[in-house]
Design a protein around this motif. Sequence first.
Motif, PDB file in Angstrom:
ATOM      1  N   CYS A  16     -23.586  17.549  -9.186  1.00  0.00           N
ATOM      2  CA  CYS A  16     -23.606  17.967 -10.597  1.00  0.00           C
ATOM      3  C   CYS A  16     -23.755  19.480 -10.703  1.00  0.00           C
ATOM      4  O   CYS A  16     -23.199  20.103 -11.608  1.00  0.00           O
ATOM      5  CB  CYS A  16     -24.732  17.265 -11.354  1.00  0.00           C
ATOM      6  N   CYS A  19     -20.384  20.788 -10.634  1.00  0.00           N
ATOM      7  CA  CYS A  19     -19.409  20.106 -11.495  1.00  0.00           C
ATOM      8  C   CYS A  19     -19.056  20.968 -12.707  1.00  0.00           C
ATOM      9  O   CYS A  19     -19.933  21.565 -13.323  1.00  0.00           O
ATOM     10  CB  CYS A  19     -20.000  18.763 -11.949  1.00  0.00           C
ATOM     11  N   CYS A  28     -25.624  17.173 -18.089  1.00  0.00           N
ATOM     12  CA  CYS A  28     -24.208  16.809 -18.032  1.00  0.00           C
ATOM     13  C   CYS A  28     -23.612  16.965 -19.421  1.00  0.00           C
ATOM     14  O   CYS A  28     -24.195  16.503 -20.401  1.00  0.00           O
ATOM     15  CB  CYS A  28     -24.080  15.373 -17.550  1.00  0.00           C
ATOM     16  N   CYS A  36     -20.119   8.971 -16.625  1.00  0.00           N
ATOM     17  CA  CYS A  36     -19.563   9.511 -15.383  1.00  0.00           C
ATOM     18  C   CYS A  36     -19.502   8.406 -14.329  1.00  0.00           C
ATOM     19  O   CYS A  36     -20.492   7.701 -14.102  1.00  0.00           O
ATOM     20  CB  CYS A  36     -20.413  10.667 -14.898  1.00  0.00           C
TER      21      CYS A  36
HETATM   22  S1  SF4 Z   1     -19.674  14.610 -15.031  1.00  0.00           S
HETATM   23 FE1  SF4 Z   1     -21.884  14.960 -15.328  1.00  0.00          FE
HETATM   24  S2  SF4 Z   1     -22.939  13.310 -14.159  1.00  0.00           S
HETATM   25 FE2  SF4 Z   1     -20.775  13.414 -13.469  1.00  0.00          FE
HETATM   26  S3  SF4 Z   1     -20.798  14.768 -11.670  1.00  0.00           S
HETATM   27 FE3  SF4 Z   1     -20.345  16.056 -13.460  1.00  0.00          FE
HETATM   28  S4  SF4 Z   1     -22.348  16.821 -14.173  1.00  0.00           S
HETATM   29 FE4  SF4 Z   1     -22.717  15.085 -12.780  1.00  0.00          FE
END
Ligand code: SF4
Length: 117
Positions: A16, A19, A28, A36
């Motif tokens: 994350c 990400c 998130c 997710c």
């Molecule tokens: S979408 Fe959100 S929960 Fe999924 S990997 Fe990315 S930050 Fe993490």
Amino acid sequence: MQDIESYWQLMQDKVCSHCIDGGNSGGCRIDQGRECALRKYLPQILDVVNSVYSPAIEPYEVQLRNKICGICIHQSVAGKCAVRNEVECALDRYFPLIVEVIEESQSRNRQGNTNRT
Ligand code: SF4
Ligand code: SF4
């Protein structure tokens, strides 16, 4: 043996944090109502990683498609996924990193256990 919650903390720290949908404070930003696949399928992801032992990512990807995409509502019966095609699935996007992080963690744990015996 690590439990799912400790694996999820590991994913938040190592995946994350990289990400494009991650927030600055570790949260998130994906839309409310969208879940997710990394979070949703974490137990199945562990099964996939533990069912393969290979230096190549392709055998893991085969299992990902069979065991996770095969049960995901986003994949059609023809095996197509619009979310994946649009690079919107974080599980697919970061899959090599996810495999690496899980295997490294398990390897560290095994070494820790060996050193204690
Ligand atoms: S979408 Fe959100 S929960 Fe999924 S990997 Fe990315 S930050 Fe993490
Ligand atoms: S790639 Fe598509 S089918 Fe596979 S887990 Fe992600 S959203 Fe679901």
